[in-house]
Design a protein around this motif. Structure first.
Motif, PDB file in Angstrom:
ATOM      1  N   PRO A 179       0.835  -1.216   0.000  1.00 47.53           N
ATOM      2  CA  PRO A 179       0.000   0.000   0.000  1.00 47.53           C
ATOM      3  C   PRO A 179       0.864   1.259   0.000  1.00 47.53           C
ATOM      4  O   PRO A 179       1.832   1.364   0.753  1.00 47.53           O
ATOM      5  CB  PRO A 179      -0.805  -0.124   1.303  1.00 47.53           C
ATOM      6  CG  PRO A 179      -0.864  -1.604   1.560  1.00 47.53           C
ATOM      7  CD  PRO A 179       0.456  -2.143   1.096  1.00 47.53           C
ATOM      8  N   TYR A 192       1.462   4.461   1.163  1.00 45.83           N
ATOM      9  CA  TYR A 192       1.061   5.373   2.236  1.00 45.83           C
ATOM     10  C   TYR A 192       1.465   6.810   1.956  1.00 45.83           C
ATOM     11  O   TYR A 192       1.190   7.701   2.773  1.00 45.83           O
ATOM     12  CB  TYR A 192       1.660   4.900   3.560  1.00 45.83           C
ATOM     13  CG  TYR A 192       1.117   3.565   4.003  1.00 45.83           C
ATOM     14  CD1 TYR A 192      -0.208   3.430   4.393  1.00 45.83           C
ATOM     15  CD2 TYR A 192       1.929   2.429   4.015  1.00 45.83           C
ATOM     16  CE1 TYR A 192      -0.725   2.206   4.786  1.00 45.83           C
ATOM     17  CE2 TYR A 192       1.424   1.194   4.403  1.00 45.83           C
ATOM     18  CZ  TYR A 192       0.099   1.085   4.792  1.00 45.83           C
ATOM     19  OH  TYR A 192      -0.407  -0.128   5.174  1.00 45.83           O
ATOM     20  N   LEU A 228       0.124   8.299  -0.445  1.00 39.31           N
ATOM     21  CA  LEU A 228      -1.133   8.825  -0.975  1.00 39.31           C
ATOM     22  C   LEU A 228      -2.142   9.021   0.148  1.00 39.31           C
ATOM     23  O   LEU A 228      -2.049   8.413   1.217  1.00 39.31           O
ATOM     24  CB  LEU A 228      -1.705   7.859  -2.023  1.00 39.31           C
ATOM     25  CG  LEU A 228      -0.800   7.508  -3.219  1.00 39.31           C
ATOM     26  CD1 LEU A 228      -1.494   6.486  -4.102  1.00 39.31           C
ATOM     27  CD2 LEU A 228      -0.452   8.762  -4.009  1.00 39.31           C
ATOM     28  N   ASP A 229      -3.149   9.852  -0.135  1.00 37.75           N
ATOM     29  CA  ASP A 229      -4.206  10.078   0.851  1.00 37.75           C
ATOM     30  C   ASP A 229      -5.083   8.843   1.013  1.00 37.75           C
ATOM     31  O   ASP A 229      -5.612   8.598   2.109  1.00 37.75           O
ATOM     32  CB  ASP A 229      -5.064  11.275   0.428  1.00 37.75           C
ATOM     33  CG  ASP A 229      -4.294  12.585   0.466  1.00 37.75           C
ATOM     34  OD1 ASP A 229      -3.345  12.683   1.281  1.00 37.75           O
ATOM     35  OD2 ASP A 229      -4.625  13.499  -0.317  1.00 37.75           O
ATOM     36  N   ASN A 230      -5.223   8.087  -0.081  1.00 37.87           N
ATOM     37  CA  ASN A 230      -6.074   6.887  -0.050  1.00 37.87           C
ATOM     38  C   ASN A 230      -5.288   5.669  -0.545  1.00 37.87           C
ATOM     39  O   ASN A 230      -5.468   5.227  -1.682  1.00 37.87           O
ATOM     40  CB  ASN A 230      -7.322   7.093  -0.912  1.00 37.87           C
ATOM     41  CG  ASN A 230      -8.198   8.219  -0.406  1.00 37.87           C
ATOM     42  OD1 ASN A 230      -8.604   8.216   0.760  1.00 37.87           O
ATOM     43  ND2 ASN A 230      -8.493   9.183  -1.281  1.00 37.87           N
ATOM     44  N   PRO A 231      -4.406   5.129   0.266  1.00 40.48           N
ATOM     45  CA  PRO A 231      -3.644   3.937  -0.160  1.00 40.48           C
ATOM     46  C   PRO A 231      -4.544   2.715  -0.266  1.00 40.48           C
ATOM     47  O   PRO A 231      -5.599   2.640   0.375  1.00 40.48           O
ATOM     48  CB  PRO A 231      -2.616   3.772   0.964  1.00 40.48           C
ATOM     49  CG  PRO A 231      -3.267   4.385   2.162  1.00 40.48           C
ATOM     50  CD  PRO A 231      -4.066   5.531   1.645  1.00 40.48           C
ATOM     51  N   ALA A 232      -4.122   1.762  -1.091  1.00 34.03           N
ATOM     52  CA  ALA A 232      -4.870   0.515  -1.233  1.00 34.03           C
ATOM     53  C   ALA A 232      -4.812  -0.284   0.061  1.00 34.03           C
ATOM     54  O   ALA A 232      -3.857  -0.178   0.838  1.00 34.03           O
ATOM     55  CB  ALA A 232      -4.308  -0.299  -2.387  1.00 34.03           C
ATOM     56  N   GLU A 233      -5.847  -1.086   0.295  1.00 34.25           N
ATOM     57  CA  GLU A 233      -5.861  -1.934   1.493  1.00 34.25           C
ATOM     58  C   GLU A 233      -4.963  -3.155   1.329  1.00 34.25           C
ATOM     59  O   GLU A 233      -4.384  -3.641   2.299  1.00 34.25           O
ATOM     60  CB  GLU A 233      -7.290  -2.363   1.802  1.00 34.25           C
ATOM     61  CG  GLU A 233      -8.201  -1.214   2.215  1.00 34.25           C
ATOM     62  CD  GLU A 233      -9.585  -1.698   2.615  1.00 34.25           C
ATOM     63  OE1 GLU A 233      -9.802  -2.934   2.606  1.00 34.25           O
ATOM     64  OE2 GLU A 233     -10.433  -0.856   2.934  1.00 34.25           O
ATOM     65  N   GLY A 283      -2.902   2.961  -6.026  1.00 36.94           N
ATOM     66  CA  GLY A 283      -2.939   2.844  -4.576  1.00 36.94           C
ATOM     67  C   GLY A 283      -1.833   1.991  -4.005  1.00 36.94           C
ATOM     68  O   GLY A 283      -1.707   1.867  -2.786  1.00 36.94           O
ATOM     69  N   CYS A 284      -1.028   1.384  -4.886  1.00 40.89           N
ATOM     70  CA  CYS A 284       0.085   0.535  -4.453  1.00 40.89           C
ATOM     71  C   CYS A 284       1.391   1.070  -5.029  1.00 40.89           C
ATOM     72  O   CYS A 284       1.403   1.808  -6.014  1.00 40.89           O
ATOM     73  CB  CYS A 284      -0.124  -0.915  -4.913  1.00 40.89           C
ATOM     74  SG  CYS A 284      -1.589  -1.713  -4.231  1.00 40.89           S
TER      75      CYS A 284
END
Length: 387
Positions: free
Chosen positions: A32, A34, A36-41, A59-60
């Motif tokens: 992920p 991090y 970014l404001d919305n990283p991948a789960e 997101g990755c």
């Protein structure tokens, strides 16, 4: 070679190869992002690519924490200290072994090891694993030059020819990583030119480290190699722990710490490792392989010779290169083969594993050329070669 010696040599080759392979495999994993404001789960596993633009979904991002990985290497080296202490429970201490030298003497080599390893691992994130391993052989050139200036050592013609061959081989290997015919099916590293430059630059630091270690061993006789490696790992981990804290708070770089830029976020690295089983396996493989490689390497030197260890280290490069081809981490490149052969020839000649009579590499010729000066062992043949 006895069965016991064969086992030692085999596991030295295996653990040494795992070290570089596991480090590069960790660099390739998607985690992920991090930053970014919305990283991948969660992110997919990666097995055969090295280009971050083609590996990871939105997101990755690839695992990019070379300084945290260097800390793992020092943790592996520090484990050698526990092995050294544990060995006293199963064997009678050698009365000739020096246990009372001042431990702080390895603080300076450990600092150099930290600097060199961190830069090398940074370079590895940008280039091929096999090129990384081959370019590390250029340390022969810088160590030879420093041995003349610092150790006042006399280099004979075969030393200089060996250094010239290593320089030529490193140049060919470096060029091979830059070739791009546009027809390759395999993704390319992010920046092989800069990665290669960083790796070669780090060899200057490694050369200073090797010369420093030789001065220590000359002054403090009969220090166990395993003991020395463990001490350097302890000092190195201490230094890098402080450096990682500083890197978190320095407001420069491409990582994100507390919402702002920083050099490296070790907390993110730790979180990413724990959240990815393959990445965790790669990091643990790096730490344990470092410890076992040093143990088996020193055992090979003691049981057989430094010459055997040098040959096995050259074979390690071939194993890593072969694995990179089979895993499709890179395409076959004939220039890399040519460069490796030249590098290998120069390394073997410099370390007197092969001899050429007209270059003064026989014992009689060395004694005649050096006069009353001692005919010493090759500079790179002691127990303190890093993995």
């Amino acid at each position: 070679m006895t069965p016991a010696q064969f086992i030692l040599a085999f596991w030295m080759l295996v653990t040494g190869s795992i070290n570089t392979i596991s480090t590069k495999y960790a660099d390739m994993q998607c985690v992920p992002n991090y930053r970014l404001d919305n990283p991948a789960e969660s992110c997919p596993a990666v097995s055969n690519s090295t280009n971050p633009d083609e590996l990871c979904p939105p997101g990755c991002a690839t695992f990019d924490h070379p300084f945290a990985q260097a800390a793992g290497m020092f943790l592996g080296e520090m484990l050698c200290l526990f092995v050294f202490k544990a060995m006293f429970l199963f064997r009678t201490p050698d009365p000739d072994e020096n246990l009372h030298f001042p431990k702080y003497v390895f603080a300076w080599p450990a600092f150099l090891d930290m600097a060199g390893t961190s830069v090398m691992y940074l370079g590895l994130t940008m280039t091929y694993a096999s090129v990384f391993q081959m370019l590390r052989g250029s340390v022969v050139v810088f160590t030879g030059m420093l041995s003349v200036v610092v150790l006042r050592r006399t280099l004979l013609p075969f030393h200089w020819v060996g250094m010239l061959l290593v320089t030529a081989g490193a140049a060919v290997v470096g060029v091979s990583a830059l070739q791009d015919d546009g027809q390759s099916s395999e993704p390319k590293p992010s920046n092989p030119l800069l990665g290669n430059i960083l790796i070669i630059t780090a060899q200057v630091v490694v050369a200073v480290q090797m010369v420093s270690e030789e001065l220590i061993f000359a002054r403090h006789k009969r220090i166990s190699g395993l003991h020395a490696v463990g001490l350097e790992g302890t000092f190195g981990l201490f230094y890098l722990s402080i450096a990682l804290v500083a890197m978190y708070h320095i407001p420069r770089g491409y990582d994100i710490c507390d919402g702002g830029p920083c050099i490296e976020n070790a907390l993110h690295a730790f979180r990413e490792v724990l959240g990815n089983k393959l990445l965790l396996a790669a990091v643990l493989g790096n730490v344990t392989s470092i410890a076992f490689f040093n143990f088996f390497g020193i055992s090979v030197t003691q049981s057989m010779s430094a010459t055997h260890r040098m040959v096995l280290d050259s074979l390690r490069t071939m194993v890593i290169w072969g694995f990179s081809l089979l895993a499709k981490w890179q395409d076959f490149n004939y220039l890399q083969v040519v460069g490796f052969v030249i590098l290998l020839a120069g390394t073997l000649l410099y370390n007197e594993i092969i001899s050429v009579r007209c270059l003064g590499s026989t014992v009689a010729e060395r004694e005649e050329a050096m006069g009353d000066e001692d005919v010493r062992e090759p500079l790179l043949s002691d127990d303190m070669q890093d993995p």
